[in-house]
Scaffold this motif. Structure first.
Motif, PDB file in Angstrom:
ATOM      1  N   LYS A   1       0.841  -1.170   0.000  1.00 47.06           N
ATOM      2  CA  LYS A   1       0.000   0.000   0.000  1.00 47.06           C
ATOM      3  C   LYS A   1       0.885   1.232   0.000  1.00 47.06           C
ATOM      4  CE  LYS A   1      -3.781  -2.385   0.499  1.00 47.06           C
ATOM      5  NZ  LYS A   1      -4.829  -2.428  -0.455  1.00 47.06           N
ATOM      6  N   CYS A   2       0.407   2.287  -0.633  1.00 46.60           N
ATOM      7  CA  CYS A   2       1.184   3.515  -0.768  1.00 46.60           C
ATOM      8  C   CYS A   2       0.321   4.723  -0.419  1.00 46.60           C
ATOM      9  CB  CYS A   2       1.699   3.641  -2.199  1.00 46.60           C
ATOM     10  SG  CYS A   2       2.506   5.202  -2.550  1.00 46.60           S
ATOM     11  N   HIS A   3       0.957   5.688   0.239  1.00 47.30           N
ATOM     12  CA  HIS A   3       0.291   6.965   0.486  1.00 47.30           C
ATOM     13  C   HIS A   3       1.219   8.070   0.012  1.00 47.30           C
ATOM     14  CE1 HIS A   3      -2.639   9.651   2.135  1.00 47.30           C
ATOM     15  NE2 HIS A   3      -1.711  10.280   2.822  1.00 47.30           N
ATOM     16  N   ASP A   4       0.693   8.935  -0.847  1.00 46.92           N
ATOM     17  CA  ASP A   4       1.477  10.027  -1.426  1.00 46.92           C
ATOM     18  C   ASP A   4       1.360  11.260  -0.536  1.00 46.92           C
ATOM     19  OD1 ASP A   4       2.843  11.807  -3.001  1.00 46.92           O
ATOM     20  OD2 ASP A   4       1.486  11.688  -4.705  1.00 46.92           O
ATOM     21  N   VAL A   5       2.467  11.642   0.085  1.00 44.95           N
ATOM     22  CA  VAL A   5       2.504  12.815   0.957  1.00 44.95           C
ATOM     23  C   VAL A   5       2.902  14.047   0.149  1.00 44.95           C
ATOM     24  CG1 VAL A   5       3.512  13.793   3.069  1.00 44.95           C
ATOM     25  CG2 VAL A   5       3.111  11.330   2.898  1.00 44.95           C
ATOM     26  N   GLY A   6       3.602  13.846  -0.950  1.00 40.23           N
ATOM     27  CA  GLY A   6       4.117  14.950  -1.752  1.00 40.23           C
ATOM     28  C   GLY A   6       3.051  15.910  -2.226  1.00 40.23           C
ATOM     29  N   ALA A   7       1.898  15.410  -2.600  1.00 40.65           N
ATOM     30  CA  ALA A   7       0.822  16.284  -3.061  1.00 40.65           C
ATOM     31  C   ALA A   7       0.359  17.208  -1.943  1.00 40.65           C
ATOM     32  CB  ALA A   7      -0.348  15.443  -3.566  1.00 40.65           C
ATOM     33  N   LEU A   8       0.412  16.731  -0.722  1.00 40.58           N
ATOM     34  CA  LEU A   8      -0.017  17.541   0.422  1.00 40.58           C
ATOM     35  C   LEU A   8       1.039  18.551   0.835  1.00 40.58           C
ATOM     36  CD1 LEU A   8      -1.434  14.627   2.591  1.00 40.58           C
ATOM     37  CD2 LEU A   8      -2.736  16.213   1.163  1.00 40.58           C
ATOM     38  N   SER A   9       2.306  18.244   0.550  1.00 36.18           N
ATOM     39  CA  SER A   9       3.391  19.102   1.033  1.00 36.18           C
ATOM     40  C   SER A   9       3.694  20.267   0.092  1.00 36.18           C
ATOM     41  CB  SER A   9       4.651  18.271   1.278  1.00 36.18           C
ATOM     42  OG  SER A   9       5.139  17.736   0.072  1.00 36.18           O
ATOM     43  N   ALA A  10       2.911  20.456  -0.945  1.00 39.92           N
ATOM     44  CA  ALA A  10       3.139  21.576  -1.862  1.00 39.92           C
ATOM     45  C   ALA A  10       3.048  22.906  -1.126  1.00 39.92           C
ATOM     46  CB  ALA A  10       2.136  21.529  -3.006  1.00 39.92           C
ATOM     47  N   SER A  11       2.123  23.011  -0.193  1.00 36.58           N
ATOM     48  CA  SER A  11       1.979  24.256   0.562  1.00 36.58           C
ATOM     49  C   SER A  11       2.799  24.257   1.845  1.00 36.58           C
ATOM     50  CB  SER A  11       0.504  24.507   0.887  1.00 36.58           C
ATOM     51  OG  SER A  11       0.009  23.446   1.676  1.00 36.58           O
ATOM     52  N   ASP A  12       3.357  23.112   2.217  1.00 35.51           N
ATOM     53  CA  ASP A  12       4.161  22.995   3.440  1.00 35.51           C
ATOM     54  C   ASP A  12       5.366  22.102   3.147  1.00 35.51           C
ATOM     55  OD1 ASP A  12       5.263  22.639   5.924  1.00 35.51           O
ATOM     56  OD2 ASP A  12       3.422  21.907   6.867  1.00 35.51           O
ATOM     57  N   PRO A  13       6.488  22.691   2.732  1.00 35.29           N
ATOM     58  CA  PRO A  13       7.646  21.895   2.315  1.00 35.29           C
ATOM     59  C   PRO A  13       8.273  21.044   3.412  1.00 35.29           C
ATOM     60  CG  PRO A  13       8.096  24.266   2.129  1.00 35.29           C
ATOM     61  CD  PRO A  13       6.695  24.117   2.568  1.00 35.29           C
ATOM     62  N   ASN A  14       7.958  21.319   4.676  1.00 35.89           N
ATOM     63  CA  ASN A  14       8.537  20.541   5.780  1.00 35.89           C
ATOM     64  C   ASN A  14       7.604  19.444   6.276  1.00 35.89           C
ATOM     65  OD1 ASN A  14      10.997  21.987   5.943  1.00 35.89           O
ATOM     66  ND2 ASN A  14       9.881  23.662   6.917  1.00 35.89           N
ATOM     67  N   LEU A  15       6.473  19.284   5.650  1.00 35.68           N
ATOM     68  CA  LEU A  15       5.473  18.328   6.105  1.00 35.68           C
ATOM     69  C   LEU A  15       6.024  16.904   6.170  1.00 35.68           C
ATOM     70  CD1 LEU A  15       2.545  17.678   6.924  1.00 35.68           C
ATOM     71  CD2 LEU A  15       2.035  17.411   4.492  1.00 35.68           C
ATOM     72  N   PHE A  16       6.702  16.464   5.129  1.00 39.04           N
ATOM     73  CA  PHE A  16       7.189  15.080   5.093  1.00 39.04           C
ATOM     74  C   PHE A  16       8.203  14.828   6.205  1.00 39.04           C
ATOM     75  CE2 PHE A  16       9.500  11.438   3.155  1.00 39.04           C
ATOM     76  CZ  PHE A  16       8.428  10.595   2.983  1.00 39.04           C
ATOM     77  N   ARG A  17       9.086  15.783   6.433  1.00 39.32           N
ATOM     78  CA  ARG A  17      10.096  15.650   7.486  1.00 39.32           C
ATOM     79  C   ARG A  17       9.422  15.578   8.864  1.00 39.32           C
ATOM     80  NH1 ARG A  17      12.037  19.231  10.656  1.00 39.32           N
ATOM     81  NH2 ARG A  17      11.324  20.992   9.412  1.00 39.32           N
ATOM     82  N   ARG A  18       8.444  16.470   9.098  1.00 43.05           N
ATOM     83  CA  ARG A  18       7.724  16.461  10.384  1.00 43.05           C
ATOM     84  C   ARG A  18       6.921  15.168  10.548  1.00 43.05           C
ATOM     85  NH1 ARG A  18       5.504  21.204   8.753  1.00 43.05           N
ATOM     86  NH2 ARG A  18       3.441  20.504   9.405  1.00 43.05           N
TER      87      ARG A  18
END
Length: 112
Positions: A1-18
């Motif tokens: 299973k996969c979840h794409d976080v990149g689409a959500l982080s367009a407005s928050d570039p630190n989202l994936f790291r957090r």
């Protein structure tokens, strides 16, 4: 299973790291069981000059068999010019739906 976080982080570039940090703090066992795919880039087709070293990246097509020289696909396609620049991939992969649901739950908390 996969979840794409990149689409959500367009407005928050630190989202994936957090998200990764929070996941490790809250559920280190799950953190160690999932696979993160980050910072890879998908390079989309670009217009290349015939004289440059990057000309080897060109995609040449012949729309009709009687054409002597092939044409750059970017000059004949209606789709290729609409490609955006390279996109950054930020995804997390898990073994099952239960793990993905847990990851989504943590991600939603991090977004707030």
């Amino acid at each position: 299973k996969c979840h794409d976080v990149g689409a959500l982080s367009a407005s928050d570039p630190n989202l994936f790291r957090r998200f990764r940090r929070t996941l490790k703090e809250r559920d280190s066992d799950l953190h160690d069981k999932v696979l993160f795919d980050a910072d890879a880039r998908v390079a989309l087709y670009k217009w290349y000059d015939f004289e440059s070293a990057s000309a080897l990246n060109k995609i040449l097509v012949k729309r009709e068999p009687n054409l002597v020289e092939p044409e750059d696909i970017a000059s004949v396609s209606q789709i290729v010019p609409n490609f955006r620049d390279a996109e950054k991939i930020q995804r997390v992969y898990a073994a099952d739906s239960e793990q993905i649901d847990k990851l989504r739950e943590i991600l939603e908390e991090v977004q707030q």
